[in-house]
Design an enzyme around this catalytic site. Sequence first.
Site, PDB file in Angstrom:
ATOM      1  N   LYS A   5       0.889  -1.161   0.000  1.00  0.00           N
ATOM      2  CA  LYS A   5       0.000   0.000   0.000  1.00  0.00           C
ATOM      3  C   LYS A   5       0.926   1.211   0.000  1.00  0.00           C
ATOM      4  O   LYS A   5       1.573   1.512   1.009  1.00  0.00           O
ATOM      5  CB  LYS A   5      -0.896  -0.014   1.239  1.00  0.00           C
TER       6      LYS A   5
ATOM      7  N   ALA B 297      -9.249   5.870   4.196  1.00  0.00           N
ATOM      8  CA  ALA B 297      -9.041   6.997   5.112  1.00  0.00           C
ATOM      9  C   ALA B 297     -10.211   7.961   5.165  1.00  0.00           C
ATOM     10  O   ALA B 297     -10.830   8.280   4.162  1.00  0.00           O
ATOM     11  CB  ALA B 297      -7.785   7.787   4.767  1.00  0.00           C
ATOM     12  N   GLY B 298     -10.478   8.420   6.390  1.00  0.00           N
ATOM     13  CA  GLY B 298     -11.457   9.468   6.601  1.00  0.00           C
ATOM     14  C   GLY B 298     -12.800   9.015   7.125  1.00  0.00           C
ATOM     15  O   GLY B 298     -13.623   9.832   7.532  1.00  0.00           O
TER      16      GLY B 298
END
Lengths: 261, 89
Positions: free
Chosen positions: A104, A191-192
């Site tokens: 990643k 993410a987030g």
Amino acid sequence: MNKHSFPDPLIIAGREFGSRLWVGTGKYKDFEETRKAIEASGADVVTVAVRRVNITDRNSENLLDYIDPKKYTILPNTAGCYTVEDAVRYSRLARAAGISDLVKLEVIGDERTLFPDTAGLIEAAKILIAEGFIVLPYTNDDPIVAQKLMDIGCPAVMPLAAPIGSGLGIRNPYNLKIIMETVKVPVIVDAGVGTASDAALAMEYGADAVLMNTAIAGAKDPIMMATAMRYAVDAGRLAFKAGRIPRKLYATASSPIEGML
Amino acid sequence: MIFHDFLIHQQYSRSFIMHIIVNGESQERSNPLTVANLLESLDLRSERVAVEVNLKILDRSEFPTWNLQEGDTVEIVSFIGGGASQQRS
């Protein structure tokens, strides 16, 4: 859905994954909590960071004693890398430490937002792909960059929903939708995410998977939140595949008029 | 062992002690010392780590035969918990 009644595997670079929820391993209280939360999430892809081993504390435990690499796909990340050189170096170390070519890829551009340096990301991805890596890039919600990453050979793209650890949810649903429509490789929203509805929404928009860490590890009860996320990702995926009804301004009765008195 | 290696071996054998840097920490070690010896002395399992010597990443199969030299910088890394980027420390 994995293990449930609608088998729906996610296929990336010829590898098949049962779960569409991918999880990180940071910020947990201890390895035991990490293990339990991952188990509750149903995830089969687990991302890990690459760091110096502790050579002073001989009794320090290893994460892989708790997360069996035979049971999970270990996805090393280049978290904390701010340059192309570092990201490439960490990727090579990860490959040497592990068993696969998966990485990643993160090239971070700024400390406050942790937004990706997309120019650096593309450059690093090119180098690593040429070396045989399977590069899953953490990128911005920018459809052009996502397209470029696909063009250079990334078998999936991982656009952010919001800054890492922010819990803001999907800040730019329209861009994410454009990415999902235009990019021909799996899109993993990374993410987030703040709570279950964010994950469900991402999947309803058509994301192929969601990757999260803080939303689970930072919850008051990480194991319960991991379970919630598992249901949310499954529910969102099923809703996406089932096809939602169009939005209409006025009511449409769901009971027939016929037979009324 | 070819003659040149033999001389080098002799030279270091006489001193017995060498200085290497392991994960940023200066260490005194007896010479000769292979990477496998180093990992063993640190109770590290070779299948769980990657080793870089002077910025060159070694293949795991090289651990038992790679002799560390005076002044070498060794990095030993492993997987730890992490999801995504942390701020620089």
